[in-house]
Design a protein around this motif. Structure first.
Motif, PDB file in Angstrom:
ATOM      1  N   HIS A   1       9.261   3.036  10.513  1.00 41.07           N
ATOM      2  CA  HIS A   1       8.126   3.397  11.477  1.00 41.07           C
ATOM      3  C   HIS A   1       8.280   4.437  12.152  1.00 41.07           C
ATOM      4  O   HIS A   1       9.431   4.957  12.805  1.00 41.07           O
ATOM      5  CB  HIS A   1       7.623   2.337  12.361  1.00 41.07           C
ATOM      6  CG  HIS A   1       7.588   0.860  11.870  1.00 41.07           C
ATOM      7  ND1 HIS A   1       6.746   0.566  11.198  1.00 41.07           N
ATOM      8  CD2 HIS A   1       8.571   0.036  12.268  1.00 41.07           C
ATOM      9  CE1 HIS A   1       7.104  -0.778  10.601  1.00 41.07           C
ATOM     10  NE2 HIS A   1       8.219  -1.053  11.268  1.00 41.07           N
TER      11      HIS A   1
ATOM     12  N   SER B   1       3.282  -3.432  10.083  1.00 45.02           N
ATOM     13  CA  SER B   1       3.936  -3.187  11.180  1.00 45.02           C
ATOM     14  C   SER B   1       3.235  -3.793  12.672  1.00 45.02           C
ATOM     15  O   SER B   1       2.224  -4.027  12.464  1.00 45.02           O
ATOM     16  CB  SER B   1       3.821  -1.820  11.682  1.00 45.02           C
ATOM     17  OG  SER B   1       4.200  -1.059  12.817  1.00 45.02           O
TER      18      SER B   1
ATOM     19  N   ASP C   1       4.241   4.984   8.510  1.00 43.01           N
ATOM     20  CA  ASP C   1       4.874   3.990   8.188  1.00 43.01           C
ATOM     21  C   ASP C   1       5.375   4.397   6.468  1.00 43.01           C
ATOM     22  O   ASP C   1       4.617   4.694   5.884  1.00 43.01           O
ATOM     23  CB  ASP C   1       4.322   2.692   7.992  1.00 43.01           C
ATOM     24  CG  ASP C   1       4.116   2.111   9.460  1.00 43.01           C
ATOM     25  OD1 ASP C   1       4.958   1.626  10.133  1.00 43.01           O
ATOM     26  OD2 ASP C   1       2.955   2.645   9.984  1.00 43.01           O
TER      27      ASP C   1
ATOM     28  N   GLU D   1       0.538   7.764  13.342  1.00 49.00           N
ATOM     29  CA  GLU D   1       1.421   6.826  13.157  1.00 49.00           C
ATOM     30  C   GLU D   1       1.781   6.853  11.749  1.00 49.00           C
ATOM     31  O   GLU D   1       0.777   6.732  10.934  1.00 49.00           O
ATOM     32  CB  GLU D   1       1.227   5.652  14.105  1.00 49.00           C
ATOM     33  CG  GLU D   1       1.111   5.893  15.516  1.00 49.00           C
ATOM     34  CD  GLU D   1       0.639   4.583  16.007  1.00 49.00           C
ATOM     35  OE1 GLU D   1       0.065   3.509  15.219  1.00 49.00           O
ATOM     36  OE2 GLU D   1       0.291   4.482  17.279  1.00 49.00           O
TER      37      GLU D   1
ATOM     38  N   GLN E   1      10.527  -7.012  13.040  1.00 55.96           N
ATOM     39  CA  GLN E   1      10.848  -5.625  13.760  1.00 55.96           C
ATOM     40  C   GLN E   1      12.178  -5.722  14.395  1.00 55.96           C
ATOM     41  O   GLN E   1      12.496  -6.238  15.557  1.00 55.96           O
ATOM     42  CB  GLN E   1       9.926  -5.326  14.634  1.00 55.96           C
ATOM     43  CG  GLN E   1      10.015  -3.767  14.942  1.00 55.96           C
ATOM     44  CD  GLN E   1       8.659  -3.142  15.626  1.00 55.96           C
ATOM     45  OE1 GLN E   1       7.442  -4.004  15.880  1.00 55.96           O
ATOM     46  NE2 GLN E   1       8.619  -1.918  15.689  1.00 55.96           N
TER      47      GLN E   1
ATOM     48  N   ASN F   1      10.367  -1.375   6.312  1.00 53.62           N
ATOM     49  CA  ASN F   1       9.398  -0.448   6.654  1.00 53.62           C
ATOM     50  C   ASN F   1      10.034   0.483   7.922  1.00 53.62           C
ATOM     51  O   ASN F   1      10.590  -0.156   8.626  1.00 53.62           O
ATOM     52  CB  ASN F   1       8.083  -1.404   7.485  1.00 53.62           C
ATOM     53  CG  ASN F   1       7.502  -2.140   6.678  1.00 53.62           C
ATOM     54  OD1 ASN F   1       7.114  -1.859   5.332  1.00 53.62           O
ATOM     55  ND2 ASN F   1       6.957  -3.232   6.844  1.00 53.62           N
TER      56      ASN F   1
ATOM     57  N   ASP G   1       1.140  -2.549   4.470  1.00 53.23           N
ATOM     58  CA  ASP G   1       2.011  -2.637   5.921  1.00 53.23           C
ATOM     59  C   ASP G   1       1.629  -3.243   7.042  1.00 53.23           C
ATOM     60  O   ASP G   1       0.480  -3.362   7.154  1.00 53.23           O
ATOM     61  CB  ASP G   1       1.953  -0.926   6.461  1.00 53.23           C
ATOM     62  CG  ASP G   1       2.423  -0.663   7.753  1.00 53.23           C
ATOM     63  OD1 ASP G   1       3.559  -1.079   8.269  1.00 53.23           O
ATOM     64  OD2 ASP G   1       1.574  -0.241   8.897  1.00 53.23           O
TER      65      ASP G   1
ATOM     66  N   ASP H   1       3.095  -2.701  15.348  1.00 53.36           N
ATOM     67  CA  ASP H   1       2.712  -1.490  16.214  1.00 53.36           C
ATOM     68  C   ASP H   1       1.233  -1.702  16.100  1.00 53.36           C
ATOM     69  O   ASP H   1       0.442  -1.458  15.159  1.00 53.36           O
ATOM     70  CB  ASP H   1       3.199  -0.187  15.746  1.00 53.36           C
ATOM     71  CG  ASP H   1       2.616   0.702  16.947  1.00 53.36           C
ATOM     72  OD1 ASP H   1       2.035   0.579  17.478  1.00 53.36           O
ATOM     73  OD2 ASP H   1       3.282   2.146  16.588  1.00 53.36           O
TER      74      ASP H   1
END
Length: 248
Positions: A247, A23, A35, A33, A208, A245, A21, A25
């Motif tokens: 989220h 991400s 994923d 959190e 993203q 992915n 992952d 974020d």
């Protein structure tokens, strides 16, 4: 015979991808959190396989694997809270090949079922002040189960299940810039506990689209050196990887 053995066993590491992952974020809040990432790895394999005192070189392209793939499922999940990371990965494939032995024209059926499950954890070791670079330490276990079935004519030549659990340690790098995230992961495992030695390296670029969804694409190399009884596997698998992915 070497061709049969080679074809059966080349799939044992053809899809060993653990999707990382990456991400964008980068928060370190106290909330969990999550994923979830379905993915594919377009991998080919090369190396050497030894079985029943016979050795065969392997040079299999991804298209050769895909032509005989009956079912495949690939899923990665990750949870983060603060600096801590927990992740898991599940892969299942079923490959089947029918044909004839060239010299004798004997009908042959080959079936392979493989499950790979990974569980691990990590900790964010370094975060730069501008939150551009993140470095995580990783550790965990990978479980391999390979079920091979070979029928030649009316005779069952092989019906064997191989399983091994590899501990591994690794490191992951991420850089974040707006909607783009670059990620690289390297781990090494086995250490003679499961396989003799295994290692994996990958690089992924993630874009993203929204808070919910991003797309990753990249390249991965996986190597394994495994030996048990009369079976020896020394292969390198590599190819492009891609996945979505989600989220939460």
């Amino acid at each position: 015979m070497k061709n049969i053995i080679c074809y059966v066993l080349l799939f044992t590491v053809s899809f060993q991808l653990t999707a990382q992952d990456i991400s964008s974020d980068t928060s370190t809040t106290s909330k969990w959190e999550f994923d979830v990432a379905p993915y594919v790895w377009l991998a080919g394999s090369s190396g050497t396989i030894s079985f029943l005192n016979q050795s065969a070189n392997v040079d299999a392209k991804f298209k050769d694997v895909l032509e005989n793939l009956k079912f495949g499922m690939f899923l990665h999940a990750e949870a983060k809270k603060g600096k801590w990371i927990v992740f898991g990965d599940l892969m299942y494939i079923k490959v089947e090949k029918t044909g004839n032995i060239e010299l004798t024209n004997t009908a042959t059926n080959i079936e392979l079922k493989q499950t790979v499950a990974e569980i691990g954890g990590g900790y964010n070791l370094i975060t730069t002040l501008d939150k551009w670079l993140f470095i995580d330490g990783l550790a965990g276990l990978r479980y391999f189960e390979i079920d091979n079935l070979v029928n030649v004519g009316q005779q069952q030549l092989l019906d064997r299940t191989i399983n091994v659990t590899d501990p591994f340690i690794g490191i992951r790098f991420r850089t974040v810039s707006d909607k783009w995230t670059n990620g690289a992961r390297f781990d090494v495992g086995g250490f003679g506990i499961g396989s003799n030695l295994s290692w994996k390296a990958n690089f992924l670029v993630d874009y993203q689209f929204s808070e919910l969804l991003s797309l990753s694409i990249g390249y991965q190399v996986y190597s394994i050196d495994y030996e048990k009884d009369t079976f020896r596997l020394d292969l390198v698998s590599s190819g492009f990887a891609t996945g979505l992915n989600f989220h939460f």
